[in-house]
Write a protein that holds these residues in place. Structure first.
Motif, mmCIF file in Angstrom:
data_model
loop_
_atom_site.group_PDB
_atom_site.id
_atom_site.type_symbol
_atom_site.label_atom_id
_atom_site.label_comp_id
_atom_site.label_asym_id
_atom_site.label_seq_id
_atom_site.Cartn_x
_atom_site.Cartn_y
_atom_site.Cartn_z
ATOM 1 N N GLY A 36 97.732 22.231 11.597
ATOM 2 C CA GLY A 36 98.345 22.783 12.707
ATOM 3 C C GLY A 36 99.125 23.969 12.373
ATOM 4 N N THR A 37 100.073 23.885 11.261
ATOM 5 C CA THR A 37 101.229 24.907 10.886
ATOM 6 C C THR A 37 100.369 25.791 10.059
ATOM 7 O OG1 THR A 37 102.918 23.153 10.686
ATOM 8 C CG2 THR A 37 103.173 25.186 9.440
ATOM 9 N N LEU A 38 99.174 25.681 9.508
ATOM 10 C CA LEU A 38 98.390 26.650 8.761
ATOM 11 C C LEU A 38 97.897 27.429 9.630
ATOM 12 C CD1 LEU A 38 96.965 27.809 6.466
ATOM 13 C CD2 LEU A 38 95.392 26.117 6.513
ATOM 14 N N CYS A 39 97.265 26.969 10.886
ATOM 15 C CA CYS A 39 97.037 27.829 12.144
ATOM 16 C C CYS A 39 98.010 28.702 12.686
ATOM 17 C CB CYS A 39 96.380 26.704 13.337
ATOM 18 S SG CYS A 39 95.497 27.711 14.532
ATOM 19 N N LEU A 40 99.190 28.198 12.959
ATOM 20 C CA LEU A 40 100.260 29.017 13.152
ATOM 21 C C LEU A 40 100.676 30.077 12.381
ATOM 22 C CD1 LEU A 40 103.652 27.817 14.662
ATOM 23 C CD2 LEU A 40 103.776 29.002 12.820
ATOM 24 N N GLN A 41 100.631 29.857 11.251
ATOM 25 C CA GLN A 41 100.862 30.823 9.911
ATOM 26 C C GLN A 41 99.800 31.900 9.946
ATOM 27 O OE1 GLN A 41 103.630 31.028 7.991
ATOM 28 N NE2 GLN A 41 104.645 29.492 8.466
ATOM 29 N N GLY A 42 98.626 31.515 10.276
ATOM 30 C CA GLY A 42 97.396 32.445 10.170
ATOM 31 C C GLY A 42 97.585 33.791 11.325
ATOM 32 N N PHE A 43 98.076 33.047 12.610
ATOM 33 C CA PHE A 43 98.052 33.929 13.780
ATOM 34 C C PHE A 43 99.356 34.855 13.577
ATOM 35 C CE2 PHE A 43 94.846 31.487 15.832
ATOM 36 C CZ PHE A 43 94.064 32.387 16.463
ATOM 37 N N ASN A 44 100.585 34.056 12.976
ATOM 38 C CA ASN A 44 101.456 35.241 12.775
ATOM 39 C C ASN A 44 101.337 36.199 11.873
ATOM 40 O OD1 ASN A 44 103.122 33.229 14.207
ATOM 41 N ND2 ASN A 44 104.253 32.267 12.506
ATOM 42 N N LEU A 45 100.264 35.882 11.006
ATOM 43 C CA LEU A 45 100.035 37.234 10.120
ATOM 44 C C LEU A 45 99.059 38.243 10.706
ATOM 45 C CD1 LEU A 45 99.370 35.018 6.850
ATOM 46 C CD2 LEU A 45 101.200 36.612 7.109
ATOM 47 N N GLU A 130 100.178 19.984 18.152
ATOM 48 C CA GLU A 130 100.321 19.917 16.590
ATOM 49 C C GLU A 130 101.787 19.137 16.634
ATOM 50 O OE1 GLU A 130 102.575 21.755 13.475
ATOM 51 O OE2 GLU A 130 102.251 22.816 15.269
ATOM 52 N N GLN A 131 102.770 19.619 17.307
ATOM 53 C CA GLN A 131 104.158 19.085 17.222
ATOM 54 C C GLN A 131 104.228 17.929 17.402
ATOM 55 O OE1 GLN A 131 106.483 20.717 15.328
ATOM 56 N NE2 GLN A 131 107.588 18.911 15.646
ATOM 57 N N VAL A 132 103.495 17.205 18.140
ATOM 58 C CA VAL A 132 103.454 15.844 18.377
ATOM 59 C C VAL A 132 103.135 15.026 17.041
ATOM 60 C CG1 VAL A 132 102.161 13.532 19.383
ATOM 61 C CG2 VAL A 132 102.423 15.637 20.720
ATOM 62 N N TYR A 182 87.907 32.236 14.101
ATOM 63 C CA TYR A 182 87.598 30.941 13.545
ATOM 64 C C TYR A 182 89.027 30.174 13.049
ATOM 65 C CZ TYR A 182 82.800 32.056 13.174
ATOM 66 O OH TYR A 182 81.187 32.382 13.193
ATOM 67 N N LEU A 183 89.988 31.033 13.075
ATOM 68 C CA LEU A 183 91.322 30.398 12.994
ATOM 69 C C LEU A 183 91.677 29.289 14.175
ATOM 70 C CD1 LEU A 183 93.812 33.501 12.321
ATOM 71 C CD2 LEU A 183 92.935 31.667 10.544
ATOM 72 N N PHE A 184 91.046 29.228 15.190
ATOM 73 C CA PHE A 184 91.520 28.166 16.145
ATOM 74 C C PHE A 184 90.756 26.927 15.875
ATOM 75 C CE2 PHE A 184 91.673 31.950 19.333
ATOM 76 C CZ PHE A 184 92.846 31.736 20.105
ATOM 77 N N LEU A 185 89.913 26.860 15.160
ATOM 78 C CA LEU A 185 88.866 25.772 14.594
ATOM 79 C C LEU A 185 89.473 24.972 13.389
ATOM 80 C CD1 LEU A 185 85.365 26.801 15.042
ATOM 81 C CD2 LEU A 185 86.721 25.745 16.566
ATOM 82 N N ILE A 186 90.591 25.713 12.767
ATOM 83 C CA ILE A 186 91.151 24.928 11.540
ATOM 84 C C ILE A 186 91.738 23.524 12.064
ATOM 85 C CG2 ILE A 186 93.112 24.940 10.004
ATOM 86 C CD1 ILE A 186 92.642 27.914 10.007
ATOM 87 N N PRO A 187 92.359 23.261 13.033
ATOM 88 C CA PRO A 187 93.021 21.931 13.267
ATOM 89 C C PRO A 187 92.172 21.144 14.040
ATOM 90 C CG PRO A 187 94.222 23.463 14.563
ATOM 91 C CD PRO A 187 92.970 24.278 13.813
ATOM 92 N N ALA A 188 90.968 21.503 14.590
ATOM 93 C CA ALA A 188 90.047 20.730 15.558
ATOM 94 C C ALA A 188 89.810 19.478 15.077
ATOM 95 C CB ALA A 188 88.950 21.615 16.022
#
Length: 468
Positions: A36-45, A130-132, A182-188
């Motif tokens: 979830g954090t990786l997805c967050l970092q990806g969108f931040n970039l 993700e924060q759960v 495709y970043l959306f699918l990382i934590p799926a």
């Protein structure tokens, strides 16, 4: 429900969770948190590129702003709910929310014309879900692990965060060349963890008392406006936040069964320990923007080039975070905290002195700083949570996460404003001049804040560890 029945429920829940089952759940929760954090970092970039692709470049920052606001609120709520409701139910809701956000974000923006608000809604759902995992991880670690294991898993938690950050930074250049949907699918994939987590987590957790939704709502809104203020610096938001906190204080003093009582905030050991977070995490969001600014302004580098250097600092933080439990086991929490603070001070000072010495020298300084960051989390969090009763540990986790987010938001707001205005450029005691002087002075301010944190710890440590 009587108090004796509640006590029996809590005891029954505790008996369900052995160290083995707790560790199994913690591993899966940590993987969920990392993805979830990786997805967050990806969108931040790539949020700027996403904004252009959806035809709203001027509003692109909302893609990171809204999820950040939600993160600040749910960090507190999820941790605190761990004292009252089933952790199993929290995880079910969280993983489903994360999965729905992932699938919705990909489908709505890949198979249909991409839209700013479908991106934002999907990212908010993903962030809240993700924060759960992060909050339940900390509650499980605090409530169910032996003291010697707690520091190990606190260390793994910060290592997981830094690992996600390092991958995100390293992928800065590559992410702009692929389809960002495709970043959306990382934590799926984390939805597959649900059956195992349901077997490992207790069905009943905490007191079983009725949840104080009024109190949560007031405090949540107050936290939201406080976070918004530091994101947008609109003073009316601060006024609303202060007013809501006053309403909350009156409410918990008058309510028959609030989720947190005034006595919670009168715990002087806890207040002294929380002051450490207030200082040590002030610069938590600042170091990467500072180094990116130095790289692009002073050395004419691209963000992608800067990332290939700075990534090693995050790798150092992940390695030290992983080893922090072993380090604390050898030297103790107090010594580890002092060493971590000294490493962070040394990192800031050496970076300030090396602004014009080449980016490799700056990278080494960043590695020193992030070694301190990796070592700091475990002793600070275990110290804070040791000052409150176990039955209130969920609320402790929530308050801890909330203060970390708000403090870091304050720090980036102040440091970022000074960076943008170049108010400190011109000259520096380090000998740097022009724009380089401005960055050197900001790094020295960071060193000063860390030094203040060390002084605060040395002054209050007898108070904080009085009952250890």
């Amino acid at each position: 429900m009587t108090s004796s029945t509640n006590t029996a429920d809590v005891k029954s829940a505790d008996e369900q969770v052995t160290t083995q089952t707790a560790v199994k759940a913690l591993v899966l929760l940590l993987i969920t948190f990392i993805l979830g954090t990786l997805c967050l970092q990806g969108f931040n970039l790539v949020f700027t590129q996403v904004g252009e692709d959806v035809g709203a470049p001027a509003q692109a920052s909302l893609i990171t702003a809204f999820p950040s606001i939600v993160l600040g609120i749910v960090c507190f709520i999820y941790g605190s709910l761990g004292d009252f409701v089933s952790l199993k139910r929290l995880v079910i809701v969280g993983l489903i929310m994360l999965f729905v956000g992932s699938v919705f974000g990909f489908v709505a923006n890949f198979f249909f014309p991409a839209n700013l608000w479908t991106v934002i809604v999907a990212r908010v759902l993903q962030t809240a879900g993700e924060q759960v995992a992060g909050s339940v991880y900390l509650v499980i670690t605090t409530k169910y692990l032996k003291n010697e294991l707690k520091v190990v898993f606190f260390g793994l938690y910060t290592a997981g965060y830094q690992l996600s950050a390092s991958i995100g930074v390293f992928a800065a250049g590559a992410l702009s060349s692929i389809a960002w949907q495709y970043l959306f699918l990382i934590p799926a994939v984390t939805i597959l963890f649900l059956p195992t987590l349901l077997k490992s987590l207790p069905g009943r957790q905490g007191s079983g008392d009725k949840v104080d939704w009024i109190g949560f709502t007031i405090f949540g809104l107050a936290s939201a406006f406080l976070t918004l203020f530091f994101s947008y610096m609109a003073w009316w938001m601060l006024i609303v936040a202060v007013a809501l906190f006053v309403v909350f204080a009156v409410y918990i003093a008058k309510a028959s069964d609030p989720f947190v009582t005034p006595a919670f905030f009168k715990n002087t050991r806890w207040l002294a320990a929380m002051s450490l977070i207030l200082v040590f995490y002030f610069t938590n969001y600042c170091i990467s923007p500072l180094f990116n600014g130095i790289g692009t302004t002073v050395y004419g580098m691209t963000t992608a080039q800067v990332s290939t250097y700075v990534v090693w600092a995050f790798v150092c933080a992940a390695i030290v975070g992983t080893c922090s439990g072993l380090i604390i086991g050898r030297i103790g929490k107090q010594a580890a905290l002092i060493i971590a603070a000294c490493l962070m001070i040394a990192g800031f000072v050496s970076a300030a002195l090396a602004v014009n010495a080449g980016f490799l020298a700056l990278t080494i300084a960043a590695c020193v700083f992030y070694c301190g960051v990796g070592l700091m989390y475990s002793p600070v969090v275990s110290t804070v949570l040791s000052t409150i009763p176990q039955e209130e540990s969920g609320r402790g986790v929530g308050m801890n996460d909330l203060l970390m987010n708000v403090t870091a938001s304050i720090g980036i707001s102040i440091i970022g404003g000074l960076m943008g205005s170049q108010a400190l450029a011109g000259s520096s005691i380090t000998g740097a001049t022009g724009a380089a002087a401005g960055y050197a002075n900001l790094l020295l301010i960071g060193a000063g804040v860390m030094t203040l944190g060390l002084i605060v710890f040395l002054v209050f440590r007898k108070k904080i560890y009085a009952q250890d």
